[in-house]
Design an enzyme around this catalytic site. Structure first.
Site, PDB file in Angstrom:
ATOM      1  N   ASP A   1       0.757  -1.319  -0.413  1.00 55.03           N
ATOM      2  CA  ASP A   1       0.143   0.310   0.138  1.00 55.03           C
ATOM      3  C   ASP A   1       0.759   1.320   0.005  1.00 55.03           C
ATOM      4  OD1 ASP A   1       0.633  -1.038   2.366  1.00 55.03           O
ATOM      5  OD2 ASP A   1      -0.647   0.533   3.766  1.00 55.03           O
TER       6      ASP A   1
ATOM      7  N   GLU B   1      -0.732  -2.264   4.679  1.00 52.82           N
ATOM      8  CA  GLU B   1       0.200  -1.779   5.731  1.00 52.82           C
ATOM      9  C   GLU B   1       0.053  -0.678   6.953  1.00 52.82           C
ATOM     10  OE1 GLU B   1       3.274  -1.173   8.874  1.00 52.82           O
ATOM     11  OE2 GLU B   1       3.648   0.111   7.242  1.00 52.82           O
ATOM     12  N   GLU B   2      -0.297   0.184   6.402  1.00 52.60           N
ATOM     13  CA  GLU B   2      -0.564   1.939   6.653  1.00 52.60           C
ATOM     14  C   GLU B   2      -1.491   1.623   7.421  1.00 52.60           C
ATOM     15  OE1 GLU B   2       2.161   3.554   7.609  1.00 52.60           O
ATOM     16  OE2 GLU B   2       3.635   3.113   5.346  1.00 52.60           O
TER      17      GLU B   2
ATOM     18  N   ARG C   1      18.940  -6.141  13.917  1.00 54.35           N
ATOM     19  CA  ARG C   1      19.093  -6.765  15.720  1.00 54.35           C
ATOM     20  C   ARG C   1      17.853  -7.477  16.104  1.00 54.35           C
ATOM     21  NH1 ARG C   1      16.877  -4.113  20.156  1.00 54.35           N
ATOM     22  NH2 ARG C   1      18.911  -3.271  20.822  1.00 54.35           N
TER      23      ARG C   1
ATOM     24  N   HIS D   1       7.869   8.428   4.382  1.00 52.60           N
ATOM     25  CA  HIS D   1       6.561   9.607   4.723  1.00 52.60           C
ATOM     26  C   HIS D   1       6.680  10.393   4.343  1.00 52.60           C
ATOM     27  CE1 HIS D   1       4.043   6.300   7.401  1.00 52.60           C
ATOM     28  NE2 HIS D   1       5.232   5.701   6.513  1.00 52.60           N
TER      29      HIS D   1
HETATM   30 NI    NI Z   1       6.401   0.736   5.263  1.00 51.05          NI
END
Ligand code: NI
Length: 402
Positions: free
Chosen positions: A86, A144-145, A184, A367
Site C-alpha cells: 500500500d 500495512e499503513e 538487531r 513518509h
Molecule cells: Ni512501511
C-alpha cells in the site's frame, strides 16, 4: 543435489539477469500508488507476475492480498517471505519521470520496492524449484499503513498449512549505505497506537467566557497533562512516546466553541508498557475534564504491537549477508526505531526477523514527499531474500528458532 552454498553462489548472477525488469516493475508500481485495502491494480500486477511463474495464489483473505506457495521438489520446512503493497495519502514532490499519477497519493514508504523485490525473489526461487526442499510462501500484503491488515491476515490463517519455520521481511531504510542490510535481535520497531479525544464543553460569545465551559482551555490542559505519562508515570528505563499530532477547535475569532478534538499516537517497545498507556492517559483526561466541567470521549486503538526479532533469525541474516554481499554490507542496528510495523504479527507466533535495506545516506526520510525507493538497492535486497530463504530451508528451520 547442489549444496546450499552452491545454490546461493548462483543467486547474484540470476538476480542480475532480472534486475532491469524488476526495476521497471518497481517504477510502474510507483506510478500507480493505491491506498490501504484498495490495492486492486497492484494485486492484479502481482497475480499476473506470479501466474507467469506457474504459481497459483490462494483465494484472497482480505480482498487485495496475494499469497502463493512454491512447493520444492523434496519435503522440508516452510519459509515465508512478506512484502507490503500500500501507498500513503501524500502529494509526491520527487519530480521523478515515473512519479505518482494520482494527486495526493504516493509510495512514500518504499512498499513499491518491497513488492518488486519479492517478485524478483519469487522469480529466482522458482528457477531453483527442482533443487528446493520444503516450500516458500510469498505474502503480498495489503494495508500495512494505519489499518495494520497484517494482523487480520495472520488471524485469518495466512500462515497456516504449512506453518513457517522462519518468516522474513525487508524494509527500505533511508540513512544507511545503499544496499546494506541492517537488523538487531529483540525489539526492532515499536508498538504504535492511535487515539482521538473529543472534549465537550459549552460554547458562548467570545466576550462572555463566564457562560462557557471552554473546550479549548480544557484541551490545552489535557495536552499538558498527557506530557506527564512518560515523564512521571513510567520508569525512565521504559521507553515510550505520547504525541498529540492534531488539535482542532473553533471556527471564528469571537466564538468559544462547544468541542475540541485532539488526535495522536503512542509508541513503546514493551507490550506491558503499551497496556498501561491508555489507562494512564484516561485517568489524566478524566481528571482534567472534570476539574474544568467538561466531558470527553476517548478512543484508543491498538493496531501495532512491538516487532520483536528472533535472535537466531537475525544471526541467519547476518551469515547470509556476509557470505553473499560481503561483511561490509551488514550493519548491526544499535537501537530499535519507534516506528510501527504490522509485520510484528507474523513473528509474534513464528520465529523470524525484519531486516532493513539501506536506501543511501542522502535519501529523504520515510513518509516524506521527496522519498523514493532507491533502485540501486534492489539487487542486494533480492540476493539477500533469496539467500535467507535458501539458508533457512537448508537449516531445516531449526536455526531460525530462538
Ligand atoms: Ni512501511
Amino acid at each position: 543435489m547442489a549444496s546450499r552454498r552452491d545454490l546461493q553462489q548462483r543467486v547474484p548472477e540470476w538476480v542480475a539477469e532480472i534486475l532491469p525488469e524488476i526495476a521497471a516493475i518497481r517504477q510502474r508500481l510507483h506510478r500507480n500508488p493505491e491506498l490501504a485495502l484498495h490495492e486492486e491494480q497492484t494485486a492484479a500486477l502481482v497475480r499476473d507476475a506470479l501466474a507467469a511463474l506457474g504459481l497459483a495464489p490462494r483465494a484472497p483473505l482480505l480482498g487485495t492480498d496475494v499469497i502463493a506457495l512454491l512447493q520444492g521438489a523434496r519435503p522440508g520446512p516452510n519459509v515465508t517471505v512478506r512484502a507490503d503493497m500500500d501507498a500513503l495519502p501524500l502529494q509526491e514532490q520527487t519530480g521523478r519521470s515515473y512519479q505518482s499519477q494520482h494527486a495526493g497519493l504516493m509510495h512514500a514508504c518504499g512498499h513499491d520496492g518491497h513488492t518488486a523485490m519479492l517478485l524478483g525473489t519469487a522469480r529466482v526461487l522458482c528457477r531453483l524449484q527442482a533443487e528446493l526442499r520444503g516450500s516458500v510462501r510469498f505474502v503480498f500484503q495489503p494495508g500495512e499503513e494505519i489499518v495494520a491488515a497484517g494482523r487480520d491476515l495472520v488471524a485469518k490463517g495466512a500462515l497456516l498449512d504449512p506453518a513457517p519455520s522462519a518468516v522474513f521481511a525487508l524494509h527500505a531504510w533511508p540513512g544507511l549505505p545503499v544496499g546494506s542490510i541492517c537488523s538487531r535481535p529483540g525489539p526492532i520497531l515499536a508498538a504504535a497506537e492511535f487515539f482521538k479525544i473529543t472534549i465537550r464543553g459549552k460554547g458562548a460569545h467570545g466576550s462572555r467566557p463566564e457562560d462557557s465551559v471552554d473546550p479549548i482551555l480544557t484541551a490545552a490542559r489535557v495536552v499538558e497533562a498527557l506530557q506527564s505519562v512518560v515523564s512521571r508515570h513510567l520508569s525512565p528505563l521504559d521507553s515510550a512516546v505520547v504525541s498529540i499530532c492534531r488539535f482542532t477547535a473553533g471556527s471564528n475569532g469571537n466564538i468559544i466553541p462547544d468541542t475540541a478534538e485532539l488526535e495522536g499516537t503512542t509508541r513503546c517497545l514493551n507490550q506491558s508498557v503499551g497496556d498501561r498507556l491508555p489507562i494512564l492517559m484516561e485517568r489524566l483526561i478524566k481528571g482534567t475534564c472534570e476539574a474544568m466541567g467538561a466531558t470527553y470521549d476517548f478512543r484508543y486503538s491498538g493496531s501495532y504491537i512491538p516487532t520483536v526479532n528472533a535472535a537466531a533469525a537475525v544471526a541467519l541474516g547476518r551469515r547470509v549477508t556476509t557470505a553473499l554481499l560481503g561483511p561490509a554490507a551488514w550493519i548491526d542496528m544499535p537501537d530499535p526505531a519507534m516506528g510501527g510495523e504490522d509485520f510484528a504479527y507474523y513473528i509474534r507466533d513464528y520465529p523470524g526477523a525484519m531486516f532493513l535495506l539501506g536506501m543511501g545516506e542522502t535519501c529523504a526520510p520515510l513518509h516524506n514527499q521527496c522519498f523514493d525507493f532507491n533502485d540501486a538497492a534492489l539487487r542486494n535486497g533480492i540476493v539477500f531474500m533469496v539467500g535467507a530463504v535458501l539458508e533457512a530451508l537448508a537449516d531445516d528451520g531449526t536455526a531460525a528458532t530462538a
